[in-house]
Design an enzyme around this catalytic site. Structure first.
Site, PDB file in Angstrom:
ATOM      1  N   GLU A 139      -7.430   7.832  12.535  1.00 40.20           N
ATOM      2  CA  GLU A 139      -8.091   6.936  13.507  1.00 40.20           C
ATOM      3  C   GLU A 139      -9.212   6.145  12.835  1.00 40.20           C
ATOM      4  O   GLU A 139     -10.260   5.897  13.428  1.00 40.20           O
ATOM      5  CB  GLU A 139      -8.623   7.782  14.667  1.00 40.20           C
ATOM      6  CG  GLU A 139      -8.602   7.098  16.010  1.00 40.20           C
ATOM      7  CD  GLU A 139      -7.414   6.195  16.202  1.00 40.20           C
ATOM      8  OE1 GLU A 139      -6.301   6.701  16.348  1.00 40.20           O
ATOM      9  OE2 GLU A 139      -7.613   4.966  16.192  1.00 40.20           O
TER      10      GLU A 139
HETATM   11  C1  LIG Z   1      -1.918  13.941  10.291  1.00 38.78           C
HETATM   12  C2  LIG Z   1      -2.044  12.461  10.348  1.00 38.78           C
HETATM   13  C3  LIG Z   1      -1.777  11.799  11.539  1.00 38.78           C
HETATM   14  C4  LIG Z   1      -1.858  10.411  11.601  1.00 38.78           C
HETATM   15  N1  LIG Z   1      -1.491   9.753  12.756  1.00 38.78           N
HETATM   16  C5  LIG Z   1      -1.359   8.401  12.744  1.00 38.78           C
HETATM   17  C6  LIG Z   1      -0.765   7.711  13.842  1.00 38.78           C
HETATM   18  O1  LIG Z   1      -0.420   8.306  14.866  1.00 38.78           O
HETATM   19  N2  LIG Z   1      -0.586   6.375  13.738  1.00 38.78           N
HETATM   20  C7  LIG Z   1      -0.945   5.671  12.638  1.00 38.78           C
HETATM   21  O2  LIG Z   1      -0.760   4.469  12.610  1.00 38.78           O
HETATM   22  N3  LIG Z   1      -1.533   6.297  11.583  1.00 38.78           N
HETATM   23  C8  LIG Z   1      -1.730   7.644  11.604  1.00 38.78           C
HETATM   24  N4  LIG Z   1      -2.285   8.292  10.531  1.00 38.78           N
HETATM   25  C9  LIG Z   1      -2.739   7.515   9.394  1.00 38.78           C
HETATM   26  C10 LIG Z   1      -4.240   7.517   9.243  1.00 38.78           C
HETATM   27  O3  LIG Z   1      -4.840   6.752  10.257  1.00 38.78           O
HETATM   28  C11 LIG Z   1      -4.574   7.040   7.820  1.00 38.78           C
HETATM   29  O4  LIG Z   1      -4.212   8.102   6.953  1.00 38.78           O
HETATM   30  C12 LIG Z   1      -6.033   6.672   7.647  1.00 38.78           C
HETATM   31  O5  LIG Z   1      -6.330   5.515   8.374  1.00 38.78           O
HETATM   32  C13 LIG Z   1      -6.392   6.435   6.176  1.00 38.78           C
HETATM   33  O6  LIG Z   1      -5.468   5.617   5.526  1.00 38.78           O
HETATM   34  P1  LIG Z   1      -4.868   6.111   4.132  1.00 38.78           P
HETATM   35  O7  LIG Z   1      -4.331   7.480   4.326  1.00 38.78           O
HETATM   36  O8  LIG Z   1      -3.939   5.081   3.639  1.00 38.78           O
HETATM   37  O9  LIG Z   1      -6.095   6.236   3.167  1.00 38.78           O
HETATM   38  P2  LIG Z   1      -6.727   5.041   2.306  1.00 38.78           P
HETATM   39  O10 LIG Z   1      -6.886   3.833   3.145  1.00 38.78           O
HETATM   40  O11 LIG Z   1      -5.972   4.923   1.041  1.00 38.78           O
HETATM   41  O12 LIG Z   1      -8.167   5.621   2.011  1.00 38.78           O
HETATM   42  C14 LIG Z   1      -8.451   6.562   0.957  1.00 38.78           C
HETATM   43  C15 LIG Z   1      -9.976   6.715   0.851  1.00 38.78           C
HETATM   44  O13 LIG Z   1     -10.572   5.449   0.489  1.00 38.78           O
HETATM   45  C16 LIG Z   1     -11.531   5.062   1.460  1.00 38.78           C
HETATM   46  N5  LIG Z   1     -11.457   3.614   1.657  1.00 38.78           N
HETATM   47  C17 LIG Z   1     -10.341   2.873   1.855  1.00 38.78           C
HETATM   48  N6  LIG Z   1     -10.675   1.580   1.988  1.00 38.78           N
HETATM   49  C18 LIG Z   1     -12.032   1.499   1.893  1.00 38.78           C
HETATM   50  C19 LIG Z   1     -12.989   0.445   1.959  1.00 38.78           C
HETATM   51  N7  LIG Z   1     -12.622  -0.821   2.186  1.00 38.78           N
HETATM   52  N8  LIG Z   1     -14.292   0.762   1.810  1.00 38.78           N
HETATM   53  C20 LIG Z   1     -14.685   2.036   1.629  1.00 38.78           C
HETATM   54  N9  LIG Z   1     -13.833   3.066   1.550  1.00 38.78           N
HETATM   55  C21 LIG Z   1     -12.533   2.809   1.683  1.00 38.78           C
HETATM   56  C22 LIG Z   1     -11.171   5.830   2.726  1.00 38.78           C
HETATM   57  O14 LIG Z   1     -12.305   6.031   3.571  1.00 38.78           O
HETATM   58  C23 LIG Z   1     -10.627   7.136   2.168  1.00 38.78           C
HETATM   59  O15 LIG Z   1     -11.671   8.031   1.887  1.00 38.78           O
HETATM   60  C24 LIG Z   1      -2.260   9.680  10.464  1.00 38.78           C
HETATM   61  C25 LIG Z   1      -2.565  10.361   9.273  1.00 38.78           C
HETATM   62  C26 LIG Z   1      -2.447  11.718   9.206  1.00 38.78           C
HETATM   63  C27 LIG Z   1      -2.728  12.412   7.897  1.00 38.78           C
END
Ligand SMILES: Cc1cc2nc3c(=O)[nH]c(=O)nc-3n(C[C@H](O)[C@H](O)[C@H](O)COP(=O)(O)OP(=O)(O)OC[C@H]3O[C@@H](n4cnc5c(N)ncnc54)[C@H](O)[C@@H]3O)c2cc1C
Length: 597
Positions: A442
């Site tokens: 989220e």
């Molecule tokens: C169990 C689970 C359920 C989920 N459910 C849903 C769902 O129902 N629907 C859906 O659409 N998604 C869902 N997600 C996805 C979830 O919302 C994303 O995993 C989350 O938004 C982070 O994206 P990412 O995993 O690609 O991490 P990344 O975006 O790759 O981030 C990795 C790290 O880098 C940091 N970071 C990234 N960009 C920046 C920036 N610009 N500035 C500073 N820091 C940054 C982040 O804070 C994080 O610490 C789910 C994920 C999980 C694990």
């Protein structure tokens, strides 16, 4: 194993003496939600969640959801039956609009019910939370046709909703998504693309699954500007509005996760058979990101609630264990005088830290929900605008401060158990594992902190934050009337001063274009802000408890003051330590050598 006992007296106290339910129940449309009626509703809901959802929390963790070779997800034992009871009971619809068959209760009451669902069974509660988010998005942005076809069944819980944003290359940066939507002659669309991590992306508990999917129409610009939102049902509705033909998408896999095992986290391939999944535009084309925010803002509050819910659950579990486990003795006592660990000051410190943070989080959650009601139902336009900005400011804090605390507090709950906490059979570890996702999904907590600093702090040139700081200071006078609250008063005054200082410092960085300094400070600022909001609302709680409201037991009120004082004297002082951290800026981060050797 302890079972969940809903803390009804605290729900009632925070609803009435912090969120001022009396005022909410005078709003147009909410007159039926007077405090006495609401107390009965909350009690009934508590019984339902404790008796129906809690008993399958453990089996959900142990069995998890599974995927069969035909791409159908199966939920753990007892989930389907429990969900049927949930729908029959009407709880899914409690605070949803009455005109579509909902119970029409205020959001402030809705969050109490949701909190109990999450506390009894967090993994299962996600199905309900996403459905409610889908309802809110449809009510606000859907066409009359879509509303007529889908709303009633979503509101009753007969069908469930999901939220599809994330793709392999589009996580925090949703604007990078590639899923395509191709317009058809009849005005509908065909969706092609892969979504990952979709919570409750499929299941066997409802007759249809309604996905809200973000995709890019042909020729749409890159980034968030080019994104539209589509409704994609698992089963396309037939002429009578019943689930008919299976839509063209497939659940490719479900993830093996640290926690929330019962919640199926799906990888979904839309247009897997080549035809494309039938989808229907919600709202305007290319307004998808804005529309999805309706769902996401509600979900952010819902996820913040998970920090509170799991802390409550971990606290109850740890407290039971602390009374049962006999180990050690008071300094100087004879060898045979072993005591239950609850007697040791350090164990009491852990338990009280959990309790104080639980109560502070509950205050912030209900207080934020109150703004949600006032922003829609207040008669004055000025008030509606004020509360809408207040809620916008509070949302990232509810989401991130509360979920960070959820991880910290469930870890403390595990610590109370000593070695047995690390052993799965006590159950303490599940709360810790379940809590760990909440700071990630989220919008990660890092993204929430950026939202607070870059978008929320600058609203009306910082006036929204200034107004809140002024309002917080008003409780200092009331604290001064009680001698035993004098340390709390001093700590709160210092903390509020510190918040004014860091807010001004950040305002200057933003005005000067020193964005990296502001971003380096964002997370400690959010933690500072949340800790102080908790302190302010616990101060109000202490002052209100001292008035001795007649419908609370003396024991409860005495402990409310004691717990509030613990927050003020033991937890709140940490906020001031963050002033220096916030103002340290980006220099050391930028100068650090993080190259891989
Ligand atoms: C169990 C689970 C359920 C989920 N459910 C849903 C769902 O129902 N629907 C859906 O659409 N998604 C869902 N997600 C996805 C979830 O919302 C994303 O995993 C989350 O938004 C982070 O994206 P990412 O995993 O690609 O991490 P990344 O975006 O790759 O981030 C990795 C790290 O880098 C940091 N970071 C990234 N960009 C920046 C920036 N610009 N500035 C500073 N820091 C940054 C982040 O804070 C994080 O610490 C789910 C994920 C999980 C694990």
């Amino acid at each position: 194993m302890s079972s969940y006992v809903p803390p009804l007296e605290d729900h009632k106290f925070v609803l009435n003496h912090v969120a001022d339910l009396e005022e909410i129940s005078k709003l147009n449309g909410y007159q039926h939600a007077d405090p006495v009626t609401v107390a009965t509703i909350v009690e009934e809901a508590g019984r339902f969640f404790a008796e129906v959802m809690e008993p399958i929390n453990r089996v959900g963790d142990e069995q998890g959801s599974t995927l069969d070779d035909d791409g159908q997800v199966h939920t753990p034992e007892g989930f389907k039956e429990a969900y049927e009871k949930f729908v029959e009971s009407g709880w899914p619809a409690a605070h949803l609009p009455a005109e579509w068959g909902g119970g029409g209760l205020p959001y402030t009451v809705g969050v109490v019910i949701q909190e109990m669902f999450k506390t009894s069974n967090m993994a299962f509660s996600l199905a309900g939370m996403l459905t409610q988010g889908a309802v809110e998005a449809l009510v606000t942005h859907g066409s009359d046709d879509l509303k007529a076809q889908y709303l009633e069944k979503l509101i009753s819980g007969e069908w469930a909703g999901t939220m599809n944003l994330t793709e392999p290359e589009a996580g925090s940066d949703v604007g990078a998504l590639r899923t395509k939507a191709v317009k058809q002659d009849d005005g509908s669309y065909r969706i092609f693309g892969t979504k990952i991590f979709i919570t409750w992306g499929d299941q066997d508990i409802t007759d249809n699954v309604i996905h809200l999917v973000l995709a890019r129409t042909e020729g749409a610009p890159p980034g968030t500007r080019g994104i539209s939102m589509f409704l994609v049902p698992k089963y396309i509705l037939d002429a009578e509005g019943n689930p008919g033909e299976r839509n063209d998408y497939r659940v490719v896999s479900i993830e093996h996760k640290l926690g929330i095992h019962a919640s199926p986290t799906c990888v979904i391939s839309f247009g897997d058979a080549g035809k494309g999944a039938a989808g229907y535009l919600i709202g305007d084309q290319m307004a998808g990101m804005r529309n999805m925010f309706t769902m996401m803002n509600a979900a952010r509050i819902g996820v913040g609630m998970e920090g509170l819910a799991l802390t409550e659950r971990a606290y109850q579990h740890a407290l039971t264990y602390a009374w049962e486990r006999v180990q050690g003795r008071p300094v100087g006592a004879p060898a045979e005088a072993s005591v239950a660990i609850v007697e040791h000051p350090d164990v009491r410190r852990m338990l009280l830290t959990m309790r104080a943070n639980t109560e502070a989080m509950r205050c912030l959650l209900y207080y934020a929900a109150r703004s949600g009601d006032l922003m829609f139902h207040s008669e004055s336009e000025g008030r509606r605008e004020f509360e809408s900005k207040r809620l916008a400011l509070l949302t990232p804090i509810v989401k991130a401060w509360m979920t960070d605390l959820g991880v910290e507090m469930t870890s403390l709950g595990l610590q109370v158990h000593g070695g047995m906490g690390y052993i799965e059979e006590t159950g303490a570890a599940q709360y810790f594992r379940d809590a760990r996702i909440a700071p990630i999904y989220e919008g990660t907590n890092g993204i929430q902190a950026m939202d607070l600093v870059l978008r929320k702090l600058p609203i009306d040139e910082g006036k929204v934050v200034e107004d809140l700081i002024t309002e917080m200071s008003e409780v200092l006078g009331a604290l001064a009337a009680h001698e035993d609250l004098s340390i709390f008063r001093e700590e709160l005054a210092t903390a509020i001063q510190g918040l004014a200082e860091t807010s001004a410092w950040l305002g200057e960085r933003l005005a000067g274009g020193e964005f990296d300094d502001a971003l380096a400070a964002a997370t400690p600022y959010l933690t500072q802000f949340g800790t102080i909001l908790g302190g302010w609302l616990m101060a109000i709680s202490a002052v209100e408890a001292k008035k001795g409201p007649a419908d609370f037991s003396r024991g409860f009120l005495t402990q409310k003051v004691n717990t509030a004082r613990f927050y003020g004297e033991h937890i709140l002082p940490k906020a001031n330590g963050l002033v220096a951290t916030v103002k340290a800026g980006n220099t050391l981060l930028a100068d650090a050598d993080l190259s891989r050797s």
